[in-house]
Design a protein around this motif. Structure first.
Motif, mmCIF file in Angstrom:
data_model
loop_
_atom_site.group_PDB
_atom_site.id
_atom_site.type_symbol
_atom_site.label_atom_id
_atom_site.label_comp_id
_atom_site.label_asym_id
_atom_site.label_seq_id
_atom_site.Cartn_x
_atom_site.Cartn_y
_atom_site.Cartn_z
ATOM 1 N N THR A 39 0.836 -1.194 0.000
ATOM 2 C CA THR A 39 0.000 0.000 0.000
ATOM 3 C C THR A 39 0.871 1.244 0.000
ATOM 4 O OG1 THR A 39 -1.869 1.095 1.083
ATOM 5 C CG2 THR A 39 -0.206 0.127 2.529
ATOM 6 N N LEU A 40 0.310 2.305 -0.495
ATOM 7 C CA LEU A 40 0.943 3.608 -0.462
ATOM 8 C C LEU A 40 0.447 4.354 0.771
ATOM 9 C CD1 LEU A 40 0.211 4.653 -4.158
ATOM 10 C CD2 LEU A 40 2.228 3.476 -3.297
ATOM 11 N N GLY A 41 1.112 5.431 1.108
ATOM 12 C CA GLY A 41 0.642 6.301 2.170
ATOM 13 C C GLY A 41 0.459 7.698 1.623
ATOM 14 N N MET A 42 -0.395 8.498 2.281
ATOM 15 C CA MET A 42 -0.629 9.870 1.846
ATOM 16 C C MET A 42 -0.803 10.748 3.081
ATOM 17 S SD MET A 42 -3.540 11.558 -0.692
ATOM 18 C CE MET A 42 -4.847 10.576 -0.064
ATOM 19 N N ARG A 43 -0.290 11.973 2.971
ATOM 20 C CA ARG A 43 -0.550 12.974 4.009
ATOM 21 C C ARG A 43 -0.784 14.309 3.316
ATOM 22 N NH1 ARG A 43 5.330 12.793 6.640
ATOM 23 N NH2 ARG A 43 6.477 13.759 4.944
ATOM 24 N N ILE A 49 -0.002 17.861 -0.856
ATOM 25 C CA ILE A 49 -0.378 16.457 -0.799
ATOM 26 C C ILE A 49 0.857 15.652 -1.166
ATOM 27 C CG2 ILE A 49 -1.856 14.651 -1.745
ATOM 28 C CD1 ILE A 49 -3.859 16.825 -2.472
ATOM 29 N N GLU A 50 1.288 14.802 -0.251
ATOM 30 C CA GLU A 50 2.448 13.956 -0.480
ATOM 31 C C GLU A 50 2.031 12.502 -0.376
ATOM 32 O OE1 GLU A 50 6.144 16.516 1.323
ATOM 33 O OE2 GLU A 50 5.024 15.234 2.698
ATOM 34 N N ILE A 51 2.662 11.671 -1.206
ATOM 35 C CA ILE A 51 2.469 10.236 -1.076
ATOM 36 C C ILE A 51 3.812 9.593 -0.764
ATOM 37 C CG2 ILE A 51 0.409 10.067 -2.511
ATOM 38 C CD1 ILE A 51 2.279 8.961 -4.735
ATOM 39 N N LYS A 52 3.739 8.484 -0.069
ATOM 40 C CA LYS A 52 4.923 7.674 0.228
ATOM 41 C C LYS A 52 4.750 6.370 -0.524
ATOM 42 C CE LYS A 52 8.586 5.869 2.167
ATOM 43 N NZ LYS A 52 9.429 5.394 1.109
ATOM 44 N N VAL A 53 5.689 6.109 -1.405
ATOM 45 C CA VAL A 53 5.687 4.909 -2.240
ATOM 46 C C VAL A 53 6.706 3.930 -1.653
ATOM 47 C CG1 VAL A 53 6.108 4.042 -4.565
ATOM 48 C CG2 VAL A 53 5.136 6.325 -4.245
ATOM 49 N N PRO A 54 6.348 2.666 -1.455
ATOM 50 C CA PRO A 54 7.343 1.722 -0.960
ATOM 51 C C PRO A 54 8.432 1.511 -2.007
ATOM 52 C CG PRO A 54 5.318 0.569 -1.545
ATOM 53 C CD PRO A 54 5.056 2.030 -1.709
ATOM 54 N N SER A 89 14.633 14.096 0.232
ATOM 55 C CA SER A 89 15.345 13.694 1.443
ATOM 56 C C SER A 89 14.837 12.353 1.958
ATOM 57 C CB SER A 89 15.215 14.768 2.522
ATOM 58 O OG SER A 89 13.855 14.981 2.818
ATOM 59 N N GLU A 90 13.569 12.054 1.699
ATOM 60 C CA GLU A 90 13.024 10.743 2.054
ATOM 61 C C GLU A 90 12.652 10.026 0.757
ATOM 62 O OE1 GLU A 90 9.514 8.635 4.713
ATOM 63 O OE2 GLU A 90 9.699 10.789 4.764
ATOM 64 N N PRO A 91 13.423 9.013 0.356
ATOM 65 C CA PRO A 91 13.125 8.310 -0.894
ATOM 66 C C PRO A 91 11.693 7.772 -0.914
ATOM 67 C CG PRO A 91 15.260 7.636 -0.046
ATOM 68 C CD PRO A 91 14.603 8.478 1.016
ATOM 69 N N GLY A 92 11.064 7.941 -2.065
ATOM 70 C CA GLY A 92 9.711 7.446 -2.239
ATOM 71 C C GLY A 92 8.629 8.429 -1.827
ATOM 72 N N VAL A 93 9.000 9.622 -1.372
ATOM 73 C CA VAL A 93 8.011 10.640 -1.023
ATOM 74 C C VAL A 93 7.942 11.637 -2.180
ATOM 75 C CG1 VAL A 93 7.378 12.518 0.544
ATOM 76 C CG2 VAL A 93 8.369 10.404 1.449
ATOM 77 N N VAL A 94 6.759 11.778 -2.748
ATOM 78 C CA VAL A 94 6.577 12.718 -3.854
ATOM 79 C C VAL A 94 5.350 13.583 -3.588
ATOM 80 C CG1 VAL A 94 7.752 11.322 -5.594
ATOM 81 C CG2 VAL A 94 5.317 11.020 -5.253
#
Length: 179
Positions: A39-43, A49-54, A89-94
């Motif tokens: 799953t992805l994450g979002m904040r 709006i940012e998502i965190k991709v594994p 700075s945090e890989p996978g955060v776009v």
């Protein structure tokens, strides 16, 4: 750029919140989508709006798309896309609905009123498959999320580390019992 047909998965129908992930038959050992049910994450903070991709170490994101999920009566609609996001700075955060940090991005502006849920689709560089999730924008905007947490489709907050640890390439292996 015109909307392109999504590859690797189809959007779920109705209110079912699920991620459909496909694999490349295990041909690539660290293939992120060979892991099941990621799953992805979002904040949503300060109107961003940012998502965190594994991601596995060394993996890169090639494309991010935001879609209006199908309501069962009509098709889905692409709302925004971005190609080749830079590693932050945090890989996978776009960041979504931004052209900053992308090789190219849709000129579409973020809607003033977000849909209650948006469908995020992500492709990995050098891979034919991707990952995706339908995420609840109301929960992702919750003031109860702590720094470093993202709302997940699992209906709970997850840290960036927890999101990455869904992939077998990021799981710590138990110490060997060889002597």
């Amino acid at each position: 750029m015109s909307s392109r047909r999504r590859t690797g998965r189809r959007a779920p129908i109705g209110a079912v919140l699920c991620a459909l992930v496909t694999s490349a038959c295990g041909l690539v050992p660290e293939h992120p989508t060979a892991d099941k049910a990621v799953t992805l994450g979002m904040r949503i903070t300060d109107s961003h709006i940012e998502i965190k991709v594994p991601l596995c170490p060394g993996a890169r994101i090639s494309r991010v798309e935001v879609w209006k999920p199908s309501d069962g009566k009509g098709g889905e609609k692409q709302l925004w896309w971005g190609n080749a996001p830079q590693q932050g700075s945090e890989p996978g955060v776009v960041r979504l609905w931004s052209n900053v940090g992308y090789a190219s991005a849709s000129p579409a502006q973020r809607p003033s009123a977000l849909l209650p849920a948006i469908d995020i689709s992500v492709d990995y560089s050098g891979e034919s498959d991707g990952v995706g999730s339908i995420l609840d924008t109301r929960q992702a905007a919750s003031p109860d999320l702590k720094p470093g947490q993202y709302w997940s489709m699992r209906n709970k907050p997850m840290t960036g580390k927890e999101i990455d640890e869904q992939l077998s390439c990021n799981k710590t292996k138990p110490p060997s019992s060889e002597g």
